[in-house]
Scaffold this motif. Structure first.
Motif, PDB file in Angstrom:
ATOM      1  N   ARG A  82      39.491  59.289 -27.222  1.00 48.98           N
ATOM      2  CA  ARG A  82      37.912  59.095 -27.160  1.00 48.98           C
ATOM      3  C   ARG A  82      37.876  58.568 -25.508  1.00 48.98           C
ATOM      4  N   GLY A  83      38.778  57.800 -25.284  1.00 43.70           N
ATOM      5  CA  GLY A  83      39.128  57.444 -23.675  1.00 43.70           C
ATOM      6  C   GLY A  83      37.491  56.600 -23.200  1.00 43.70           C
ATOM      7  N   THR A  84      37.243  55.936 -23.867  1.00 49.70           N
ATOM      8  CA  THR A  84      35.955  55.183 -23.574  1.00 49.70           C
ATOM      9  C   THR A  84      36.173  54.064 -22.526  1.00 49.70           C
ATOM     10  N   ALA A  85      35.455  53.967 -21.564  1.00 55.50           N
ATOM     11  CA  ALA A  85      35.696  52.789 -20.670  1.00 55.50           C
ATOM     12  C   ALA A  85      35.745  51.475 -21.051  1.00 55.50           C
ATOM     13  N   MET A  86      35.004  51.175 -22.205  1.00 57.30           N
ATOM     14  CA  MET A  86      34.802  49.883 -22.797  1.00 57.30           C
ATOM     15  C   MET A  86      36.379  49.439 -23.651  1.00 57.30           C
ATOM     16  N   ASP A  87      36.927  50.746 -24.137  1.00 56.58           N
ATOM     17  CA  ASP A  87      38.148  50.538 -25.031  1.00 56.58           C
ATOM     18  C   ASP A  87      39.124  50.118 -24.077  1.00 56.58           C
ATOM     19  N   VAL A  88      39.295  50.850 -22.816  1.00 54.53           N
ATOM     20  CA  VAL A  88      40.411  50.516 -21.840  1.00 54.53           C
ATOM     21  C   VAL A  88      40.196  49.431 -21.236  1.00 54.53           C
ATOM     22  N   GLU A  89      38.778  48.740 -20.971  1.00 56.22           N
ATOM     23  CA  GLU A  89      38.962  47.382 -20.341  1.00 56.22           C
ATOM     24  C   GLU A  89      39.186  46.467 -21.269  1.00 56.22           C
ATOM     25  N   GLU A  90      38.970  46.634 -22.680  1.00 59.73           N
ATOM     26  CA  GLU A  90      39.594  45.686 -23.672  1.00 59.73           C
ATOM     27  C   GLU A  90      41.033  45.681 -23.588  1.00 59.73           C
ATOM     28  N   LEU A  91      41.357  46.758 -23.515  1.00 55.25           N
ATOM     29  CA  LEU A  91      43.106  46.494 -23.660  1.00 55.25           C
ATOM     30  C   LEU A  91      43.691  46.253 -22.262  1.00 55.25           C
ATOM     31  N   LEU A  92      43.056  46.436 -21.082  1.00 50.92           N
ATOM     32  CA  LEU A  92      43.597  46.035 -20.081  1.00 50.92           C
ATOM     33  C   LEU A  92      43.427  44.453 -19.838  1.00 50.92           C
ATOM     34  N   LEU A 149      39.504  35.824  -9.926  1.00 49.88           N
ATOM     35  CA  LEU A 149      40.099  37.398  -9.510  1.00 49.88           C
ATOM     36  C   LEU A 149      39.221  38.531 -10.466  1.00 49.88           C
ATOM     37  N   GLY A 150      38.665  38.087 -11.529  1.00 53.89           N
ATOM     38  CA  GLY A 150      38.146  39.001 -12.484  1.00 53.89           C
ATOM     39  C   GLY A 150      39.013  40.229 -13.141  1.00 53.89           C
ATOM     40  N   TRP A 151      40.260  39.836 -13.272  1.00 45.64           N
ATOM     41  CA  TRP A 151      41.185  40.890 -13.698  1.00 45.64           C
ATOM     42  C   TRP A 151      41.147  41.029 -15.272  1.00 45.64           C
ATOM     43  N   ALA A 152      40.583  39.923 -15.896  1.00 44.96           N
ATOM     44  CA  ALA A 152      40.427  40.106 -17.118  1.00 44.96           C
ATOM     45  C   ALA A 152      39.028  39.315 -17.717  1.00 44.96           C
ATOM     46  N   SER A 153      38.447  39.673 -18.886  1.00 41.51           N
ATOM     47  CA  SER A 153      37.248  39.111 -19.442  1.00 41.51           C
ATOM     48  C   SER A 153      37.376  38.979 -20.846  1.00 41.51           C
ATOM     49  N   PRO A 154      36.600  38.012 -21.602  1.00 41.87           N
ATOM     50  CA  PRO A 154      36.786  37.759 -22.941  1.00 41.87           C
ATOM     51  C   PRO A 154      36.137  39.025 -23.614  1.00 41.87           C
ATOM     52  N   ASN A 155      36.683  39.472 -24.546  1.00 37.25           N
ATOM     53  CA  ASN A 155      36.212  40.612 -25.469  1.00 37.25           C
ATOM     54  C   ASN A 155      36.317  40.145 -26.879  1.00 37.25           C
ATOM     55  N   HIS A 156      35.847  41.192 -27.834  1.00 37.36           N
ATOM     56  CA  HIS A 156      35.887  40.843 -29.208  1.00 37.36           C
ATOM     57  C   HIS A 156      37.265  40.522 -29.856  1.00 37.36           C
ATOM     58  N   ALA A 157      38.483  41.506 -29.421  1.00 36.39           N
ATOM     59  CA  ALA A 157      39.716  41.190 -29.600  1.00 36.39           C
ATOM     60  C   ALA A 157      40.286  40.007 -29.141  1.00 36.39           C
ATOM     61  N   ILE A 158      40.251  39.462 -27.955  1.00 35.06           N
ATOM     62  CA  ILE A 158      40.705  38.376 -27.568  1.00 35.06           C
ATOM     63  C   ILE A 158      40.096  37.200 -28.081  1.00 35.06           C
ATOM     64  N   GLU A 159      38.834  37.251 -28.384  1.00 36.23           N
ATOM     65  CA  GLU A 159      38.211  35.999 -28.898  1.00 36.23           C
ATOM     66  C   GLU A 159      38.528  35.673 -30.296  1.00 36.23           C
ATOM     67  N   LEU A 160      38.787  36.778 -31.157  1.00 37.94           N
ATOM     68  CA  LEU A 160      39.154  36.774 -32.390  1.00 37.94           C
ATOM     69  C   LEU A 160      40.611  36.195 -32.538  1.00 37.94           C
ATOM     70  N   LEU A 161      41.712  36.792 -31.723  1.00 36.24           N
ATOM     71  CA  LEU A 161      42.834  35.987 -31.650  1.00 36.24           C
ATOM     72  C   LEU A 161      42.732  34.786 -31.104  1.00 36.24           C
ATOM     73  N   SER A 162      42.049  34.539 -30.109  1.00 38.27           N
ATOM     74  CA  SER A 162      41.873  33.167 -29.676  1.00 38.27           C
ATOM     75  C   SER A 162      41.160  32.207 -30.929  1.00 38.27           C
ATOM     76  N   GLU A 163      40.425  32.416 -31.850  1.00 35.53           N
ATOM     77  CA  GLU A 163      40.079  31.825 -33.063  1.00 35.53           C
ATOM     78  C   GLU A 163      41.139  31.449 -33.808  1.00 35.53           C
ATOM     79  N   PHE A 164      41.938  32.510 -34.249  1.00 38.08           N
ATOM     80  CA  PHE A 164      43.187  32.495 -34.820  1.00 38.08           C
ATOM     81  C   PHE A 164      44.111  31.415 -34.192  1.00 38.08           C
ATOM     82  N   GLY A 165      44.382  31.614 -32.827  1.00 41.74           N
ATOM     83  CA  GLY A 165      45.159  30.601 -32.256  1.00 41.74           C
ATOM     84  C   GLY A 165      44.733  29.257 -32.211  1.00 41.74           C
ATOM     85  N   LEU A 166      43.615  28.698 -32.173  1.00 47.92           N
ATOM     86  CA  LEU A 166      42.888  27.567 -32.475  1.00 47.92           C
ATOM     87  C   LEU A 166      43.190  26.790 -33.867  1.00 47.92           C
TER      88      LEU A 166
END
Length: 413
Positions: free
Chosen positions: A11-21, A64-81
């Protein structure tokens, strides 16, 4: 079936690529943090969590703005806590701290709650704000001070047992307070729900502590070196089950995670030493090698640096909250020192007790989400927690080292 990652790529959607980055940047920070901690440790030992948060701030939207919170990161963060508090419950040997250490720690925490709410009322004359600030000031970062105590060889000594008791109560007490005062229920209803949850988890802990889990231990031993990994799977199931139970009952999920750690320790108590240590190392690998770092890095990513530095008054709140931690949590914690402790040991225990961060983050998040706490105040509290993790354990160890000759001779450390 086409793998999800392949579908994302097609699909190559910009949002998916940004989340992975963003996830890639978070993973890179998780690798870089222990390297920097090791390098700087030759000059001054800085807790790893500080590097994880600071690097998260550096790569996040605030700088720097290299990364931003997204659904995947926030879900893993909840599990981390959740895993952080599971490991805290799993590491506590209640048999070693019961009696005087636990009793004095509980009395000290009650005093901390009164002092904390009093400080909150002085800073913001609103009861709801004062309660959140007060509970945040009663926390102790057991997951931070346990490795420090272990590396210093203090865990098996009276001082170490007192410090663990202070940390255990400083994690469990605020969790109960969150469930009672920040659940949105009336006090009587909230108390009834907590009692039901305590009865269910208490019954599970009682059954686990009775022993006789021979078949379970055999299955654990038989799958330790296979793809079965039964011990890790059942530990994760217990975490998810008790976290789900606490959430369904309207309690804070960390209460369930903490109880899951206590339950897991009791179940594995009668396993062979070698098997138990191996299981614990595997759980530590999942927690501290993967999920927990994501929580602390995400804390840095979501840290509102602009709100903190936007006004001088907000910035000045950081040292005020740091001093409040020493007052509300440090002084009562110091009173829990073992019999015959020196003045330096009392002061060191107070500093360990005033070391706070993970629950400060969780509590301020609740306050902001409920519209009770301003973002700037929450950032100042988290900033004070970060400074406490950076400064207080180092000063405490320095005090213990300075008086080590006298304390070792007296056998009181």
């Amino acid at each position: 079936m086409v793998p999800a990652l392949a579908r994302t790529r097609s699909r190559g959607t910009a949002m998916d690529v940004e989340e992975l980055l963003s996830l890639l940047v978070v993973g890179s920070v998780a690798v870089a943090a222990p390297v920097l901690s090791r390098l700087t440790g030759r000059i001054a030992p800085v807790p790893l969590v500080v590097f994880e948060i600071l690097l998260g701030m550096a790569v996040g939207p605030s700088l720097l703005g290299w990364a931003s919170p997204n659904h995947a990161i926030e879900l893993l963060s909840e599990f981390g806590l959740a895993f952080l508090f599971f490991m805290a419950g799993n590491e506590i040997d209640f048999g070693a701290i019961r009696g005087r250490p636990l009793r004095r720690a509980a009395i000290g925490w009650s005093g901390s709650l009164v002092l904390g709410v009093g400080v909150g009322l002085l800073l913001a004359p609103r009861l709801d704000v004062a309660v959140i600030v007060g509970i945040a000031l009663t926390t102790t970062a057991l997951g931070t001070i346990m490795p420090v105590l272990r590396d210093a060889g203090l865990l098996a000594r009276p001082f170490g047992r007192s410090a663990v008791a202070v940390g255990a109560v400083g994690e469990f007490g605020p969790l109960l307070a969150i469930s009672l005062f920040l659940s949105g229920r009336r006090p009587a209803e909230a108390l009834a729900v907590v009692v039901v949850f305590a009865a269910v988890t208490g019954a599970a802990i009682f059954l686990a502590g009775r022993g006789g889990h021979t078949r379970l231990h055999r299955l654990v031993a038989d799958t330790l070196h296979t793809s079965g990994q039964f011990a890790v799977r059942i530990a994760i199931l217990v975490i998810v089950a008790l976290v789900t139970l606490s959430v369904v009952m309207g309690l804070d999920m960390l209460l369930g995670a903490f109880a899951a750690g206590v339950l897991s320790r009791l179940v594995l108590r009668e396993a062979g030493d070698a098997d138990r240590h191996l299981v614990e190392s595997k759980l530590e690998a999942v927690a501290f090698g993967f999920l927990v770092p994501i929580f602390f890095i995400t804390t840095g990513l979501t840290f509102d640096l602009a709100a903190l530095t936007g006004s001088t008054s907000t910035l000045l709140l950081v040292p005020v909250f740091l001093a409040a931690l020493l007052l509300a949590r440090g002084i009562p914690s110091a009173l829990a020192a073992p019999p015959g402790a020196t003045a330096r040991q009392h002061a060191a225990l107070g500093l360990f007790g005033a070391t706070a961060l993970p629950l400060v983050v969780a509590i301020t998040d609740i306050g902001v989400a409920e519209g009770i706490l301003e973002t700037a105040t929450a950032s100042a509290l988290v900033g004070a927690g970060m400074l406490s993790v950076l400064v207080f354990p180092l000063v405490a160890l320095g005090l213990l080292r300075t008086g080590s000759g006298r304390t070792e001779q007296g056998g009181r450390t």
